[in-house]
Design a protein around this motif. Structure first.
Motif, PDB file in Angstrom:
ATOM      1  N   VAL A   1      48.757  40.533  38.401  1.00 30.14           N
ATOM      2  CA  VAL A   1      48.939  41.959  38.723  1.00 30.14           C
ATOM      3  C   VAL A   1      47.777  42.459  39.575  1.00 30.14           C
ATOM      4  CG1 VAL A   1      49.140  44.290  37.771  1.00 30.14           C
ATOM      5  CG2 VAL A   1      50.332  42.384  36.671  1.00 30.14           C
ATOM      6  N   ARG A   2      46.559  42.131  39.176  1.00 29.81           N
ATOM      7  CA  ARG A   2      45.375  42.590  39.905  1.00 29.81           C
ATOM      8  C   ARG A   2      45.351  42.067  41.339  1.00 29.81           C
ATOM      9  NH1 ARG A   2      40.551  39.620  37.902  1.00 29.81           N
ATOM     10  NH2 ARG A   2      41.410  38.188  39.442  1.00 29.81           N
ATOM     11  N   ASP A   3      45.606  40.761  41.511  1.00 30.94           N
ATOM     12  CA  ASP A   3      45.531  40.162  42.850  1.00 30.94           C
ATOM     13  C   ASP A   3      46.691  40.588  43.740  1.00 30.94           C
ATOM     14  OD1 ASP A   3      43.315  38.875  41.869  1.00 30.94           O
ATOM     15  OD2 ASP A   3      44.232  36.884  41.794  1.00 30.94           O
TER      16      ASP A   3
ATOM     17  N   SER B   1      48.639  31.337  44.887  1.00 31.00           N
ATOM     18  CA  SER B   1      47.414  32.124  45.020  1.00 31.00           C
ATOM     19  C   SER B   1      46.184  31.223  45.192  1.00 31.00           C
ATOM     20  CB  SER B   1      47.215  33.012  43.789  1.00 31.00           C
ATOM     21  OG  SER B   1      45.945  33.631  43.836  1.00 31.00           O
ATOM     22  N   PRO B   2      45.283  31.575  46.098  1.00 32.01           N
ATOM     23  CA  PRO B   2      44.046  30.795  46.234  1.00 32.01           C
ATOM     24  C   PRO B   2      43.218  30.780  44.944  1.00 32.01           C
ATOM     25  CG  PRO B   2      44.318  32.284  48.108  1.00 32.01           C
ATOM     26  CD  PRO B   2      45.384  32.636  47.106  1.00 32.01           C
ATOM     27  N   THR B   3      43.339  31.823  44.119  1.00 35.71           N
ATOM     28  CA  THR B   3      42.546  31.875  42.886  1.00 35.71           C
ATOM     29  C   THR B   3      43.054  30.899  41.823  1.00 35.71           C
ATOM     30  OG1 THR B   3      43.853  33.713  42.024  1.00 35.71           O
ATOM     31  CG2 THR B   3      41.857  34.283  43.232  1.00 35.71           C
ATOM     32  N   THR B   4      44.264  30.371  41.998  1.00 33.29           N
ATOM     33  CA  THR B   4      44.807  29.419  41.023  1.00 33.29           C
ATOM     34  C   THR B   4      45.017  28.044  41.655  1.00 33.29           C
ATOM     35  OG1 THR B   4      47.052  30.203  41.514  1.00 33.29           O
ATOM     36  CG2 THR B   4      45.927  31.207  39.635  1.00 33.29           C
ATOM     37  N   ASP B   5      44.209  27.715  42.652  1.00 38.42           N
ATOM     38  CA  ASP B   5      44.370  26.458  43.371  1.00 38.42           C
ATOM     39  C   ASP B   5      44.185  25.244  42.463  1.00 38.42           C
ATOM     40  OD1 ASP B   5      42.963  24.360  45.735  1.00 38.42           O
ATOM     41  OD2 ASP B   5      44.944  25.284  46.002  1.00 38.42           O
ATOM     42  N   ALA B   6      43.341  25.365  41.428  1.00 37.92           N
ATOM     43  CA  ALA B   6      43.142  24.239  40.508  1.00 37.92           C
ATOM     44  C   ALA B   6      44.448  23.892  39.795  1.00 37.92           C
ATOM     45  CB  ALA B   6      42.055  24.574  39.490  1.00 37.92           C
TER      46      ALA B   6
ATOM     47  N   TRP C   1      46.998  47.558  37.626  1.00 33.75           N
ATOM     48  CA  TRP C   1      46.723  46.886  36.351  1.00 33.75           C
ATOM     49  C   TRP C   1      46.267  47.901  35.299  1.00 33.75           C
ATOM     50  CZ3 TRP C   1      47.876  43.339  33.181  1.00 33.75           C
ATOM     51  CH2 TRP C   1      47.039  42.999  32.116  1.00 33.75           C
ATOM     52  N   GLN C   2      45.432  48.842  35.689  1.00 30.41           N
ATOM     53  CA  GLN C   2      44.973  49.867  34.749  1.00 30.41           C
ATOM     54  C   GLN C   2      46.140  50.701  34.221  1.00 30.41           C
ATOM     55  OE1 GLN C   2      41.915  50.139  33.444  1.00 30.41           O
ATOM     56  NE2 GLN C   2      41.371  48.339  34.621  1.00 30.41           N
ATOM     57  N   LYS C   3      47.092  51.013  35.092  1.00 31.97           N
ATOM     58  CA  LYS C   3      48.279  51.763  34.668  1.00 31.97           C
ATOM     59  C   LYS C   3      49.118  50.956  33.684  1.00 31.97           C
ATOM     60  CE  LYS C   3      50.678  53.913  37.869  1.00 31.97           C
ATOM     61  NZ  LYS C   3      51.330  54.119  39.197  1.00 31.97           N
TER      62      LYS C   3
END
Length: 197
Positions: A13-15, A76-81, A22-24
């Protein structure tokens, strides 16, 4: 395991939609906090509250939200692993599908706290498969559909993927139309090494 699930939803959600959205969602879910720790365990109802809040926020069915989460986990690049771990399942998309029933055990090798639902692969014909997925983790099958669709693109394959809920388990049908439909995303099994100066 709920910590990993909740953290993945938070990052998705954040990315994808931003911190304010996300706060909502957190406020609508009535959590009283906004940051999940992957290594902590949370009651399953917390995850259900988050997903219900996402349904309201995005005005989308739960299945579509969870499928989008699966796509995010691969792209997502943040979950490349995670993408790398999945791609070790096969040289091409069909080989990956053939290794799917080993995924829960492979995931436990990487993170012992993960307990994915059991999967059973059944070949139905030429390049057509049924994947039976246990329902021990509600919504997992829809997330897996998103993962499979994103991986088909990642491999450059054209595949038709559908989910049919059954009593006690779900069935994901995969029909592979073309292994080399498009150019896949760059992937090397061996890590890239750079020459020292």
């Amino acid at each position: 395991m709920q910590g990993f699930v909740n953290r993945a939803i938070q990052c998705f959600v954040r990315d994808t939609y931003g911190w304010q959205v996300w706060q909502k969602v957190v406020q609508h879910a009535g959590l009283g906090f906004s940051n999940f720790e992957a290594m902590l365990d949370y009651p399953p109802h917390v995850t259900q509250k988050i997903v219900a809040a996402l349904e309201v926020e995005f005005d989308k069915p739960r299945s579509a939200i969870l499928e989008d989460l699966g796509i995010y986990l691969v792209t997502s690049p943040t979950t490349d692993a995670l993408r790398r771990m999945l791609r070790f399942g096969g040289h091409d998309f069909e080989e990956f599908i053939l290794s799917l029933d080993e995924l829960p055990d492979r995931a436990r090798l990487a993170l012992s706290e993960i307990d994915l639902p059991q999967m059973r692969l059944q070949p139905l014909g030429a390049k057509t498969y049924a994947i039976e997925v246990g329902n021990s983790l509600p919504g997992f099958s829809w997330t897996l559909v998103g993962v499979l669709r994103a991986l088909a693109d990642d491999y450059g394959a054209l595949a038709f993927i559908e989910l049919t809920p059954k009593s006690g388990f779900d069935v994901i049908s995969v029909s592979l139309a073309d292994d080399r439909f498009a150019r896949g995303r760059q992937f090397e099994l061996a890590p890239v090494r750079y020459a020292a100066n």
